[in-house]
Design a protein around this motif. Sequence first.
Motif, mmCIF file in Angstrom:
data_model
loop_
_atom_site.group_PDB
_atom_site.id
_atom_site.type_symbol
_atom_site.label_atom_id
_atom_site.label_comp_id
_atom_site.label_asym_id
_atom_site.label_seq_id
_atom_site.Cartn_x
_atom_site.Cartn_y
_atom_site.Cartn_z
ATOM 1 N N VAL A 9 0.817 -1.216 0.000
ATOM 2 C CA VAL A 9 0.000 0.000 0.000
ATOM 3 C C VAL A 9 0.851 1.267 0.000
ATOM 4 C CG1 VAL A 9 -1.799 -1.236 1.260
ATOM 5 C CG2 VAL A 9 -0.239 0.266 2.511
ATOM 6 N N LYS A 10 2.151 1.119 0.107
ATOM 7 C CA LYS A 10 3.030 2.286 0.182
ATOM 8 C C LYS A 10 2.878 3.151 -1.058
ATOM 9 C CE LYS A 10 6.704 1.135 2.224
ATOM 10 N NZ LYS A 10 8.027 0.553 2.549
ATOM 11 N N GLY A 11 2.711 4.454 -0.837
ATOM 12 C CA GLY A 11 2.527 5.385 -1.941
ATOM 13 C C GLY A 11 1.084 5.559 -2.364
ATOM 14 N N ARG A 12 0.206 4.697 -1.868
ATOM 15 C CA ARG A 12 -1.219 4.792 -2.222
ATOM 16 C C ARG A 12 -2.084 5.120 -1.009
ATOM 17 N NH1 ARG A 12 -3.896 0.459 -3.839
ATOM 18 N NH2 ARG A 12 -2.597 -1.057 -2.704
ATOM 19 N N PHE A 13 -1.695 4.638 0.156
ATOM 20 C CA PHE A 13 -2.458 4.858 1.382
ATOM 21 C C PHE A 13 -1.703 5.828 2.289
ATOM 22 C CE2 PHE A 13 -4.861 0.502 1.593
ATOM 23 C CZ PHE A 13 -5.294 0.714 0.289
ATOM 24 N N THR A 14 -2.467 6.602 3.062
ATOM 25 C CA THR A 14 -1.886 7.509 4.041
ATOM 26 C C THR A 14 -2.619 7.382 5.358
ATOM 27 O OG1 THR A 14 -1.268 9.092 2.305
ATOM 28 C CG2 THR A 14 -1.309 9.900 4.576
ATOM 29 N N ILE A 15 -1.872 7.090 6.407
ATOM 30 C CA ILE A 15 -2.454 7.024 7.749
ATOM 31 C C ILE A 15 -2.229 8.361 8.440
ATOM 32 C CG2 ILE A 15 -0.350 6.059 8.788
ATOM 33 C CD1 ILE A 15 -2.179 4.404 10.632
ATOM 34 N N SER A 16 -3.230 8.790 9.198
ATOM 35 C CA SER A 16 -3.112 10.039 9.953
ATOM 36 C C SER A 16 -3.998 9.949 11.186
ATOM 37 C CB SER A 16 -3.495 11.239 9.090
ATOM 38 O OG SER A 16 -4.854 11.149 8.690
ATOM 39 N N ARG A 17 -3.825 10.912 12.063
ATOM 40 C CA ARG A 17 -4.638 10.936 13.283
ATOM 41 C C ARG A 17 -4.903 12.368 13.699
ATOM 42 N NH1 ARG A 17 -1.426 7.634 17.509
ATOM 43 N NH2 ARG A 17 -3.100 8.326 18.912
ATOM 44 N N ASP A 18 -6.031 12.551 14.381
ATOM 45 C CA ASP A 18 -6.389 13.837 14.962
ATOM 46 C C ASP A 18 -6.601 13.575 16.448
ATOM 47 O OD1 ASP A 18 -7.572 16.171 15.912
ATOM 48 O OD2 ASP A 18 -8.672 16.514 14.048
ATOM 49 N N ASN A 19 -5.588 13.878 17.242
ATOM 50 C CA ASN A 19 -5.682 13.575 18.670
ATOM 51 C C ASN A 19 -6.733 14.417 19.374
ATOM 52 O OD1 ASN A 19 -3.742 11.573 18.500
ATOM 53 N ND2 ASN A 19 -2.064 12.905 19.155
ATOM 54 N N ALA A 20 -7.054 15.585 18.841
ATOM 55 C CA ALA A 20 -8.097 16.417 19.442
ATOM 56 C C ALA A 20 -9.478 15.810 19.235
ATOM 57 C CB ALA A 20 -8.054 17.821 18.852
ATOM 58 N N LYS A 21 -9.622 15.035 18.167
ATOM 59 C CA LYS A 21 -10.908 14.412 17.865
ATOM 60 C C LYS A 21 -10.933 12.920 18.196
ATOM 61 C CE LYS A 21 -12.130 17.611 14.132
ATOM 62 N NZ LYS A 21 -12.523 17.743 12.699
ATOM 63 N N ASN A 22 -9.828 12.416 18.731
ATOM 64 C CA ASN A 22 -9.743 10.978 19.063
ATOM 65 C C ASN A 22 -10.088 10.100 17.863
ATOM 66 O OD1 ASN A 22 -9.075 11.690 21.660
ATOM 67 N ND2 ASN A 22 -11.083 11.249 22.523
ATOM 68 N N THR A 23 -9.553 10.465 16.731
ATOM 69 C CA THR A 23 -9.897 9.770 15.488
ATOM 70 C C THR A 23 -8.653 9.421 14.676
ATOM 71 O OG1 THR A 23 -12.010 10.937 15.408
ATOM 72 C CG2 THR A 23 -11.289 9.870 13.392
ATOM 73 N N LEU A 24 -8.674 8.215 14.155
ATOM 74 C CA LEU A 24 -7.639 7.707 13.272
ATOM 75 C C LEU A 24 -8.214 7.635 11.860
ATOM 76 C CD1 LEU A 24 -4.803 6.203 13.097
ATOM 77 C CD2 LEU A 24 -6.144 4.087 13.292
ATOM 78 N N TYR A 25 -7.372 7.896 10.860
ATOM 79 C CA TYR A 25 -7.821 7.897 9.469
ATOM 80 C C TYR A 25 -6.925 7.005 8.605
ATOM 81 C CZ TYR A 25 -10.187 12.145 11.037
ATOM 82 O OH TYR A 25 -10.956 13.054 11.728
ATOM 83 N N LEU A 26 -7.507 6.554 7.514
ATOM 84 C CA LEU A 26 -6.734 5.897 6.470
ATOM 85 C C LEU A 26 -7.268 6.387 5.133
ATOM 86 C CD1 LEU A 26 -4.470 3.802 5.918
ATOM 87 C CD2 LEU A 26 -6.298 2.120 5.528
ATOM 88 N N GLN A 27 -6.494 7.219 4.464
ATOM 89 C CA GLN A 27 -6.841 7.687 3.134
ATOM 90 C C GLN A 27 -6.304 6.688 2.125
ATOM 91 O OE1 GLN A 27 -8.647 10.552 2.076
ATOM 92 N NE2 GLN A 27 -8.548 9.427 0.140
ATOM 93 N N MET A 28 -7.205 6.122 1.336
ATOM 94 C CA MET A 28 -6.824 5.099 0.367
ATOM 95 C C MET A 28 -7.066 5.628 -1.040
ATOM 96 S SD MET A 28 -8.338 1.711 2.251
ATOM 97 C CE MET A 28 -10.029 2.183 1.922
ATOM 98 N N SER A 29 -6.045 5.610 -1.861
ATOM 99 C CA SER A 29 -6.150 6.090 -3.232
ATOM 100 C C SER A 29 -5.622 5.023 -4.178
ATOM 101 C CB SER A 29 -5.358 7.384 -3.396
ATOM 102 O OG SER A 29 -5.785 8.377 -2.488
#
Length: 123
Positions: free
Chosen positions: A63-83
Amino acid sequence: VQLVESGGGLAQPGGSLRLSCAASGFTFSNYGMGWFRQAPGREREFVATISWRAGGTYYADSVKGRFTISRDNAKNTLYLQMSSLKPEDTALYYCAKARNEISAKTMEEYNSWGQGTQVTVSS
């Protein structure tokens, strides 16, 4: 600890989806987090991980180069952007909480899991 994934669905090859994981019941900002996936008939596999302050991210080669993991600690939320999605990305995607603050690549390093959100890539 509660982890609730959302954002899965049907996407066409080459398309995009953004997964979210709402966390509660623990101090989200103190822990590394990760995404794993499991396709039918296959073992659960590592996708991506992020450390407590997002300073360290790691990805599976697939998935390297296509997916991006991120987090918003203020919102207690984890994300995975998949392209640039591929049919082989079809799986049930799980959010997981690590045992400590660092990023982690193996299932044994996680102690809490969500129920998963289904991603299907098909034309």
